[in-house]
Design a protein around this motif. Structure first.
Motif, short mmCIF file in Angstrom:
data_model
loop_
_atom_site.label_atom_id
_atom_site.label_comp_id
_atom_site.label_asym_id
_atom_site.label_seq_id
_atom_site.Cartn_x
_atom_site.Cartn_y
_atom_site.Cartn_z
N ASP A 227 -43.88 33.29 103.88
CA ASP A 227 -43.16 32.65 102.54
C ASP A 227 -41.63 32.74 102.86
N GLN A 228 -41.19 33.92 103.77
CA GLN A 228 -39.89 33.62 104.14
C GLN A 228 -39.47 32.38 104.63
N GLY A 229 -40.16 31.79 105.53
CA GLY A 229 -40.15 30.49 106.37
C GLY A 229 -39.95 29.53 105.19
N LEU A 230 -40.88 29.50 104.22
CA LEU A 230 -40.96 28.48 103.23
C LEU A 230 -39.67 28.55 102.44
N ILE A 231 -38.97 29.57 102.04
CA ILE A 231 -37.98 29.73 101.22
C ILE A 231 -36.85 29.20 102.09
N SER B 6 -42.55 24.35 112.38
CA SER B 6 -41.57 24.64 113.48
C SER B 6 -40.72 26.00 113.20
N GLN B 7 -40.77 26.43 112.00
CA GLN B 7 -40.08 27.68 111.87
C GLN B 7 -40.81 29.02 111.68
N THR B 8 -42.11 28.77 111.20
CA THR B 8 -42.87 30.00 111.02
C THR B 8 -43.90 30.11 112.24
N GLY B 9 -44.22 29.16 112.82
CA GLY B 9 -45.26 29.02 113.86
C GLY B 9 -46.65 28.97 113.33
#
Length: 208
Positions: free
Chosen positions: A193-197, A40-43
């Protein structure tokens, strides 16, 4: 000699028989369901997600790009559900028409991810191993080589605020909202990676 009445009855019965035979040969073709499971955040597609239907047909796993195909599906209305590790499940309803393919996407919301499996490797490769935030250098007093050190923060205070990625200083540095951007003098972290964090922090920044 047959009367008109008997002739009429014979014609009606004959037409009824032909209609019944015609209906009996009508074929219902099976269809399929195709789609993608995304974060949902990174697509970005979620690999290895489990996708199933109700009524039950078959269970499949998404490929490396989050794509899936469920074939040989009888026409009807189905609930399609996707499950993945560290994500909340999600479902959508699709209708399969005879011989056709229904396309649908399922969006999964992260439960925060695993620090050991998803987050620490990002820090180690981009921040710790390269000599910025390891035990030897610890720029700004920040070490990113263990959960305890990450949560301890820098000499200026905490860099992660659980459940609040938007104001966490580490995220703001990674995104370049605050300077100097992290990693310093290296390529920016990927959107994934930004989305995972961010998802990990919003999920409570757990030691899992």
């Amino acid at each position: 000699m047959l009367s008109r009445y008997h002739i009429l009855i014979s014609l009606v019965l004959g037409l009824s028989l032909l209609t019944a035979v015609g209906c009996g040969t009508r074929t219902t073709l099976r269809g399929s369901i195709v789609g993608t499971v995304v974060d949902s955040q990174t697509g970005i597609g979620v690999a290895g997600a489990s996708v199933m239907t109700s009524p039950s047909t078959s269970t499949v796993l998404t490929d490396v790009n989050g794509n899936f195909t469920i074939g040989d599906v009888q026409p009807g209305v189905y609930t399609v559900t996707a499950h993945a590790n560290d994500y909340n499940s999600n479902s959508v309803t699709v209708t399969i028409d005879s011989g056709l393919t229904a396309t649908t996407n399922l969006v999964l919301v992260s439960m925060g991810g695993s620090f050991a499996r998803n987050i620490l490797p990002i820090f180690m490769v981009n921040c710790s191993i390269v000599g910025c935030h390891d035990d030897g250098t610890a720029a700004g007093g920040l070490r990113l080589n263990s959960y305890a050190n990450v949560m301890k923060g820098s000499r200026y205070g905490a860099v992660i605020y659980p459940y609040d990625a938007q104001t966490s200083k580490l995220v703001r540095r990674i995104k370049g909202i605050e300077t100097p951007r992290m990693p310093k003098n290296r390529p920016a972290l990927s959107t994934s990676d930004q989305g995972l964090i961010a998802n990990w922090i919003n999920g409570g920044a757990r030691n899992n």
